[in-house]
Structure formats: structure tokens, C-alpha cells
Design a protein around this motif. Structure first.
Motif, mmCIF file in Angstrom:
data_model
loop_
_atom_site.group_PDB
_atom_site.id
_atom_site.type_symbol
_atom_site.label_atom_id
_atom_site.label_comp_id
_atom_site.label_asym_id
_atom_site.label_seq_id
_atom_site.Cartn_x
_atom_site.Cartn_y
_atom_site.Cartn_z
ATOM 1 N N TYR A 49 0.942 -1.215 -0.393
ATOM 2 C CA TYR A 49 -0.098 -0.328 -0.158
ATOM 3 C C TYR A 49 0.937 1.241 0.089
ATOM 4 O O TYR A 49 2.492 1.613 0.389
ATOM 5 N N LEU A 50 0.107 2.020 -1.045
ATOM 6 C CA LEU A 50 0.883 3.604 -0.775
ATOM 7 C C LEU A 50 -0.144 4.469 0.099
ATOM 8 O O LEU A 50 -1.278 4.373 -0.838
ATOM 9 N N THR A 51 0.566 4.479 1.218
ATOM 10 C CA THR A 51 -0.599 6.171 1.648
ATOM 11 C C THR A 51 -0.100 7.232 2.410
ATOM 12 O O THR A 51 1.301 7.690 1.846
ATOM 13 N N ILE A 52 -1.100 8.813 1.335
ATOM 14 C CA ILE A 52 -0.347 9.445 1.932
ATOM 15 C C ILE A 52 -1.644 10.115 2.520
ATOM 16 O O ILE A 52 -3.101 10.458 2.546
ATOM 17 N N LYS A 53 -1.250 11.614 3.555
ATOM 18 C CA LYS A 53 -1.666 11.965 4.799
ATOM 19 C C LYS A 53 -1.793 13.160 4.998
ATOM 20 O O LYS A 53 -0.270 13.448 4.939
ATOM 21 N N GLY A 54 -2.908 13.920 4.823
ATOM 22 C CA GLY A 54 -2.557 15.718 5.271
ATOM 23 C C GLY A 54 -2.198 15.636 7.293
ATOM 24 O O GLY A 54 -2.154 14.789 7.866
ATOM 25 N N ALA A 55 -2.201 16.669 7.068
ATOM 26 C CA ALA A 55 -2.290 17.293 8.893
ATOM 27 C C ALA A 55 -3.768 17.114 9.228
ATOM 28 O O ALA A 55 -4.631 16.799 8.430
ATOM 29 N N GLU A 67 -5.361 6.211 0.341
ATOM 30 C CA GLU A 67 -5.095 4.634 -0.194
ATOM 31 C C GLU A 67 -4.339 4.459 -1.325
ATOM 32 O O GLU A 67 -5.848 4.508 -1.349
ATOM 33 N N LYS A 68 -4.172 3.338 -1.410
ATOM 34 C CA LYS A 68 -3.831 2.934 -3.059
ATOM 35 C C LYS A 68 -3.518 1.179 -2.416
ATOM 36 O O LYS A 68 -1.951 1.197 -2.281
ATOM 37 N N GLU A 69 -3.505 0.284 -3.248
ATOM 38 C CA GLU A 69 -3.085 -0.525 -2.971
ATOM 39 C C GLU A 69 -2.487 -0.942 -4.071
ATOM 40 O O GLU A 69 -2.437 -0.419 -5.301
ATOM 41 N N ILE A 70 -0.234 -1.336 -3.861
ATOM 42 C CA ILE A 70 0.164 -1.704 -4.757
ATOM 43 C C ILE A 70 0.794 -3.203 -5.064
ATOM 44 O O ILE A 70 0.762 -4.261 -3.629
ATOM 45 N N LEU A 72 3.281 -5.840 -4.398
ATOM 46 C CA LEU A 72 4.438 -6.674 -3.375
ATOM 47 C C LEU A 72 5.509 -5.519 -3.633
ATOM 48 O O LEU A 72 6.094 -4.814 -3.047
ATOM 49 N N GLN A 73 5.694 -6.256 -4.820
ATOM 50 C CA GLN A 73 6.718 -5.750 -5.759
ATOM 51 C C GLN A 73 7.493 -4.354 -5.353
ATOM 52 O O GLN A 73 7.989 -3.542 -4.985
ATOM 53 N N GLU A 74 6.342 -3.089 -6.603
ATOM 54 C CA GLU A 74 6.516 -1.977 -5.497
ATOM 55 C C GLU A 74 6.660 -1.743 -4.498
ATOM 56 O O GLU A 74 7.105 -0.557 -4.250
ATOM 57 N N ALA A 75 5.759 -2.392 -3.769
ATOM 58 C CA ALA A 75 5.886 -2.306 -1.801
ATOM 59 C C ALA A 75 7.631 -2.442 -1.680
ATOM 60 O O ALA A 75 8.027 -1.320 -1.420
ATOM 61 N N GLY A 76 7.996 -3.056 -1.809
ATOM 62 C CA GLY A 76 9.819 -3.384 -1.642
ATOM 63 C C GLY A 76 10.373 -2.564 -2.168
ATOM 64 O O GLY A 76 11.068 -2.243 -1.130
ATOM 65 N N GLU A 77 10.004 -1.996 -3.364
ATOM 66 C CA GLU A 77 11.145 -1.688 -4.077
ATOM 67 C C GLU A 77 11.267 -0.039 -3.290
ATOM 68 O O GLU A 77 11.939 0.891 -3.062
ATOM 69 N N LEU A 78 10.335 0.123 -2.903
ATOM 70 C CA LEU A 78 9.480 1.922 -2.419
ATOM 71 C C LEU A 78 10.005 1.770 -1.087
ATOM 72 O O LEU A 78 10.575 2.483 -1.001
ATOM 73 N N MET A 79 10.233 0.557 -0.302
ATOM 74 C CA MET A 79 10.811 0.933 1.089
ATOM 75 C C MET A 79 12.218 1.316 1.300
ATOM 76 O O MET A 79 12.397 1.324 1.576
ATOM 77 N N ARG A 80 13.035 0.400 -0.060
ATOM 78 C CA ARG A 80 14.014 1.344 -0.385
ATOM 79 C C ARG A 80 14.515 2.780 -0.320
ATOM 80 O O ARG A 80 15.568 2.365 -0.131
ATOM 81 N N LEU A 81 13.890 2.948 -0.648
ATOM 82 C CA LEU A 81 13.272 5.270 -0.679
ATOM 83 C C LEU A 81 12.689 6.123 0.600
ATOM 84 O O LEU A 81 13.425 7.185 0.592
ATOM 85 N N CYS A 82 12.600 4.639 1.546
ATOM 86 C CA CYS A 82 12.293 5.545 3.077
ATOM 87 C C CYS A 82 13.411 6.253 3.294
ATOM 88 O O CYS A 82 14.017 5.471 3.764
ATOM 89 N N GLU A 83 13.091 6.822 4.574
ATOM 90 C CA GLU A 83 13.923 7.070 5.818
ATOM 91 C C GLU A 83 14.577 6.247 5.863
ATOM 92 O O GLU A 83 13.338 5.142 6.224
#
Length: 156
Positions: A49-55, A67-70, A72-83
Motif C-alpha cells: 500500500y501507498l498512503t498519503i496523509k495530510g495535517a 491510500e492505494k493498493e500497490i 508487493l514488488q512495488e512496495a518492496g522497491e519503494l521501501m528502499r527509498l524510505c527514510e
């Protein structure tokens, strides 16, 4: 525009485990954890999942959420970009009256913390509190997952 309205509570014991009708393992990271806007990547069991939250509003009860389901492969790739830092937890679902409480038991550097949330349709909606609920922490930023990632519970 999706609006998330929820209240958050500390949990005083683990009786929720016997009352849960489902549970899942969640690992999540943050591409952006700036206050007032977060972009989260979550792997929940075998889904991404990819989720965007506001204030949050002044009370901390309501905020924009998309929120959007993505894959598992995309989620794994995006996890490598995380803080740096990750949230690792098991989420239990417990029915109480007409509502579902999501009870998160944290691991790793947040071990020992268990928080319950209930999603509502309005800020003044009534709900039945389960017996395992303790102090309300709605709006306390220390209990936001994006905060726990940078300032883990075991370091408080």
C-alpha cells in the motif's frame, strides 16, 4: 478527498488477543515523514500500500488520507527509498459494539507499546470502549507511527 476520523488509546493488557477476529503483520516505512504531510509505504501480510496523509485538525482527530493498493514488488522497491527507521507491528481487529478497534502491538525499538484506534464517521460519534482501553492519546504526536519511526518508544 478522503477524510480519516479516528481516536487513539493506550492498551492496558493483552486480552484483546483473545477477542480479535483477525490479525496481520505490518511493516511500514516513510518516504516523507514531515509534520502535516506523510507518504507511507506499507506491506501488510502479502499486499502493498501507498498512503498519503495530510495535517491533522486541532484536536488530532481528523485528517486527509489517500491510500492505494500497490503490488508487493512495488512496495518492496519503494521501501528502499524510505527514510531510516521502520515500523514493525501486528494489528489485531476487535469488534466492540458497532465499531472495529485496530489494536497495534509494536516490535523492535517500539517493543512494549500497544495502541488501539477506532475509525469514526464524525468527530462526535459515540462508540463503546472495550475493557482493555486505557488513556486516550488522540492528537499526541508521540504516538503517530511517523514519530515512532524517528523517536522509538524504548528511547522515551
Amino acid at each position: 478527498m478522503g477524510q480519516e476520523i479516528e481516536r487513539k488509546f493506550l492498551v492496558k493488557d493483552d486480552s484483546y488477543k483473545q477477542e480479535a477476529y483477525a490479525h496481520s503483520h505490518i511493516v511500514q516505512g516513510y518516504i516523507c515523514s514531515a509534520r502535516g504531510r506523510t507518504v507511507r509505504v506499507r506491506i501488510r501480510d502479502d499486499k502493498g500500500y501507498l498512503t498519503i496523509k495530510g495535517a491533522a485538525n486541532e484536536s488530532g482527530t481528523s485528517r486527509y488520507e489517500w491510500e492505494k493498493e500497490i503490488s508487493l514488488q512495488e512496495a518492496g522497491e519503494l521501501m528502499r527509498l524510505c527514510e531510516p527507521g521502520v515500523i514493525d507491528k501486528t494489528r489485531y481487529l476487535v469488534k466492540s459494539g458497532e465499531h472495529i478497534f485496530e489494536v497495534d502491538e509494536f516490535y523492535g525499538e517500539n517493543e512494549g507499546l500497544t495502541v488501539a484506534e477506532v475509525e469514526l464517521n464524525s468527530e462526535d460519534e459515540m462508540f463503546e470502549k472495550p475493557h482493555f482501553i486505557e488513556k486516550e492519546v488522540t492528537g499526541d504526536v508521540r504516538y503517530y507511527n511517523s514519530f515512532l519511526m524517528k523517536n522509538p518508544y524504548t528511547r522515551w
